[in-house]
Design a protein around this motif. Sequence first.
Motif, PDB file in Angstrom:
ATOM      1  N   PRO A  32       0.553  -1.302   0.314  1.00 26.25           N
ATOM      2  CA  PRO A  32       0.229  -0.106   0.206  1.00 26.25           C
ATOM      3  C   PRO A  32       0.534   1.294  -0.088  1.00 26.25           C
ATOM      4  CG  PRO A  32      -0.554  -1.987   1.486  1.00 26.25           C
ATOM      5  CD  PRO A  32      -0.080  -2.583   1.230  1.00 26.25           C
ATOM      6  N   LEU A  33       1.589   2.066   0.329  1.00 19.02           N
ATOM      7  CA  LEU A  33       2.888   2.568   0.782  1.00 19.02           C
ATOM      8  C   LEU A  33       3.359   2.888  -0.808  1.00 19.02           C
ATOM      9  CD1 LEU A  33       6.345   2.264   0.714  1.00 19.02           C
ATOM     10  CD2 LEU A  33       5.394   0.765   2.593  1.00 19.02           C
ATOM     11  N   HIS A  34       3.014   2.086  -1.667  1.00 19.00           N
ATOM     12  CA  HIS A  34       4.109   2.315  -3.499  1.00 19.00           C
ATOM     13  C   HIS A  34       2.748   2.577  -3.780  1.00 19.00           C
ATOM     14  CE1 HIS A  34       7.951   1.136  -2.392  1.00 19.00           C
ATOM     15  NE2 HIS A  34       7.044   0.226  -1.536  1.00 19.00           N
ATOM     16  N   THR A  35       0.954   3.056  -3.465  1.00 21.86           N
ATOM     17  CA  THR A  35      -0.027   3.470  -3.490  1.00 21.86           C
ATOM     18  C   THR A  35      -0.099   5.012  -4.017  1.00 21.86           C
ATOM     19  OG1 THR A  35      -1.461   2.756  -2.356  1.00 21.86           O
ATOM     20  CG2 THR A  35      -0.573   1.161  -3.645  1.00 21.86           C
ATOM     21  N   GLU A  37      -2.937   5.951  -2.857  1.00 21.84           N
ATOM     22  CA  GLU A  37      -3.461   7.068  -1.527  1.00 21.84           C
ATOM     23  C   GLU A  37      -3.075   6.092  -0.523  1.00 21.84           C
ATOM     24  OE1 GLU A  37      -7.158   5.748  -1.581  1.00 21.84           O
ATOM     25  OE2 GLU A  37      -8.169   6.984  -3.597  1.00 21.84           O
ATOM     26  N   GLY A  38      -1.862   5.232  -0.545  1.00 23.23           N
ATOM     27  CA  GLY A  38      -1.260   4.564   0.153  1.00 23.23           C
ATOM     28  C   GLY A  38      -0.327   5.128   1.616  1.00 23.23           C
ATOM     29  N   GLY A  39       0.300   5.923   0.273  1.00 21.90           N
ATOM     30  CA  GLY A  39       1.911   6.827   0.967  1.00 21.90           C
ATOM     31  C   GLY A  39       2.994   7.229  -0.689  1.00 21.90           C
ATOM     32  N   ASN A  40       2.409   6.920  -1.689  1.00 20.59           N
ATOM     33  CA  ASN A  40       3.186   7.606  -2.672  1.00 20.59           C
ATOM     34  C   ASN A  40       4.755   7.109  -2.976  1.00 20.59           C
ATOM     35  OD1 ASN A  40       1.747   8.295  -5.179  1.00 20.59           O
ATOM     36  ND2 ASN A  40       2.900  10.428  -4.104  1.00 20.59           N
ATOM     37  N   LEU A  41       5.113   6.336  -1.802  1.00 21.18           N
ATOM     38  CA  LEU A  41       6.383   6.691  -1.697  1.00 21.18           C
ATOM     39  C   LEU A  41       6.863   5.343  -3.351  1.00 21.18           C
ATOM     40  CD1 LEU A  41       8.415   6.771   0.492  1.00 21.18           C
ATOM     41  CD2 LEU A  41       8.257   5.219   1.080  1.00 21.18           C
ATOM     42  N   SER A  42       7.888   5.999  -3.267  1.00 22.41           N
ATOM     43  CA  SER A  42       8.858   5.563  -5.187  1.00 22.41           C
ATOM     44  C   SER A  42       9.938   4.437  -4.029  1.00 22.41           C
ATOM     45  CB  SER A  42       9.643   5.914  -5.928  1.00 22.41           C
ATOM     46  OG  SER A  42      10.700   6.642  -4.618  1.00 22.41           O
ATOM     47  N   GLY A 116       4.715   8.912  -8.921  1.00 26.00           N
ATOM     48  CA  GLY A 116       3.054   8.385  -8.516  1.00 26.00           C
ATOM     49  C   GLY A 116       2.703   7.362  -8.352  1.00 26.00           C
ATOM     50  N   GLY A 117       2.069   6.748  -6.925  1.00 25.82           N
ATOM     51  CA  GLY A 117       1.696   5.605  -6.791  1.00 25.82           C
ATOM     52  C   GLY A 117       0.704   4.850  -7.546  1.00 25.82           C
ATOM     53  N   ALA A 118       0.821   3.609  -7.758  1.00 28.23           N
ATOM     54  CA  ALA A 118      -0.692   2.703  -7.956  1.00 28.23           C
ATOM     55  C   ALA A 118      -1.834   3.566  -8.032  1.00 28.23           C
ATOM     56  CB  ALA A 118      -0.579   1.468  -7.849  1.00 28.23           C
ATOM     57  N   ALA A 119      -2.468   3.878  -8.604  1.00 27.49           N
ATOM     58  CA  ALA A 119      -4.204   3.856  -8.580  1.00 27.49           C
ATOM     59  C   ALA A 119      -5.529   3.563  -9.611  1.00 27.49           C
ATOM     60  CB  ALA A 119      -3.877   5.404  -7.735  1.00 27.49           C
ATOM     61  N   PRO A 120      -5.384   2.380  -9.678  1.00 33.85           N
ATOM     62  CA  PRO A 120      -6.119   1.825 -10.974  1.00 33.85           C
ATOM     63  C   PRO A 120      -7.568   1.578 -10.399  1.00 33.85           C
ATOM     64  CG  PRO A 120      -4.910  -0.467  -9.599  1.00 33.85           C
ATOM     65  CD  PRO A 120      -4.296   0.877  -9.353  1.00 33.85           C
ATOM     66  N   PRO A 121      -8.344   1.920 -11.226  1.00 35.95           N
ATOM     67  CA  PRO A 121      -9.800   2.544 -11.042  1.00 35.95           C
ATOM     68  C   PRO A 121     -10.779   1.442 -10.419  1.00 35.95           C
ATOM     69  CG  PRO A 121      -9.473   2.855 -13.301  1.00 35.95           C
ATOM     70  CD  PRO A 121      -8.448   1.692 -12.814  1.00 35.95           C
ATOM     71  N   PRO A 122     -11.133   1.210  -9.169  1.00 32.65           N
ATOM     72  CA  PRO A 122     -11.848  -0.013  -8.299  1.00 32.65           C
ATOM     73  C   PRO A 122     -12.281  -0.555  -9.293  1.00 32.65           C
ATOM     74  CG  PRO A 122     -12.465   2.215  -7.604  1.00 32.65           C
ATOM     75  CD  PRO A 122     -11.794   2.840  -8.665  1.00 32.65           C
ATOM     76  N   GLY A 123     -12.070  -2.073  -8.813  1.00 36.05           N
ATOM     77  CA  GLY A 123     -12.694  -3.140  -9.958  1.00 36.05           C
ATOM     78  C   GLY A 123     -12.620  -3.731 -10.676  1.00 36.05           C
ATOM     79  N   HIS A 124     -10.717  -2.718 -11.490  1.00 32.88           N
ATOM     80  CA  HIS A 124     -10.380  -2.977 -13.197  1.00 32.88           C
ATOM     81  C   HIS A 124      -9.695  -3.981 -12.697  1.00 32.88           C
ATOM     82  CE1 HIS A 124      -8.814  -1.491 -16.516  1.00 32.88           C
ATOM     83  NE2 HIS A 124      -9.642  -1.137 -16.973  1.00 32.88           N
ATOM     84  N   LEU A 169       2.497  -6.293  -9.348  1.00 31.36           N
ATOM     85  CA  LEU A 169       1.380  -6.055  -8.921  1.00 31.36           C
ATOM     86  C   LEU A 169       0.254  -5.652  -8.257  1.00 31.36           C
ATOM     87  CD1 LEU A 169       0.833 -10.084 -10.223  1.00 31.36           C
ATOM     88  CD2 LEU A 169       1.727  -8.049 -11.952  1.00 31.36           C
ATOM     89  N   TYR A 170      -0.161  -4.823  -8.837  1.00 29.39           N
ATOM     90  CA  TYR A 170      -1.789  -4.388  -7.607  1.00 29.39           C
ATOM     91  C   TYR A 170      -2.836  -4.752  -8.340  1.00 29.39           C
ATOM     92  CZ  TYR A 170      -3.249  -0.673  -4.881  1.00 29.39           C
ATOM     93  OH  TYR A 170      -4.049  -0.417  -3.480  1.00 29.39           O
ATOM     94  N   GLU A 171      -4.030  -4.547  -7.579  1.00 25.67           N
ATOM     95  CA  GLU A 171      -5.359  -4.288  -8.006  1.00 25.67           C
ATOM     96  C   GLU A 171      -6.247  -3.367  -6.436  1.00 25.67           C
ATOM     97  OE1 GLU A 171      -9.342  -7.175  -9.426  1.00 25.67           O
ATOM     98  OE2 GLU A 171      -6.936  -8.095  -8.221  1.00 25.67           O
TER      99      GLU A 171
END
Length: 173
Positions: A32-35, A37-42, A116-124, A169-171
């Motif tokens: 989450p810290l690489h997303t 909303e969860g921290g945006n940390l590289s 800019g961290g991962a932020a795919p659309p919910p449910g995509h 990967l991230y969902e």
Amino acid sequence: MTRPPLPHDFQRPVPAFAATSDSVTEGGMLRPLHTLEGGNLSPQLSWSGFPTETKSFAVTCFDPDAPTGSGWWHWVLFDLPAEVTGLPAGAGSGTFPGLPPGAIHGRNDYGTKDFGGAAPPPGHGLHRYVFTVHALSVEKLGLNDDASAAAIGGTLGFFALGRATICALYENQ
């Protein structure tokens, strides 16, 4: 069904070298810290085995599964000196701790000049985040931080001597 293309599928082939990370793993889930909303940390990245004629490096992160028709650039960092063989976690975020002098952040698809961290659309569904270290034949790309990610990516392909990738990967459920 065939896999969607990766960004380097459209560039000329170059030798691979090794990339490792304490933060992300090949085929593993992003924390989450690489997303966004969860921290945006590289993430932390290290690389080795690159061509001896390397004059600089670039680091990118691209999501080929974004529902845009052209993917999504999360990170575009270039003009890293040839003696740099890694970045600490956070070098692309916040106050850029550990970012080498002279390195340039290009504009990502969020419109910012950072990771800019991962932020795919919910449910995509599951998205791939392709972290790439590019070994380059030039010390400087000759581009500034306002160049588009696509222009930087194309220029990287032209000057690439080798590439190392980690695909995480991230969902967003």
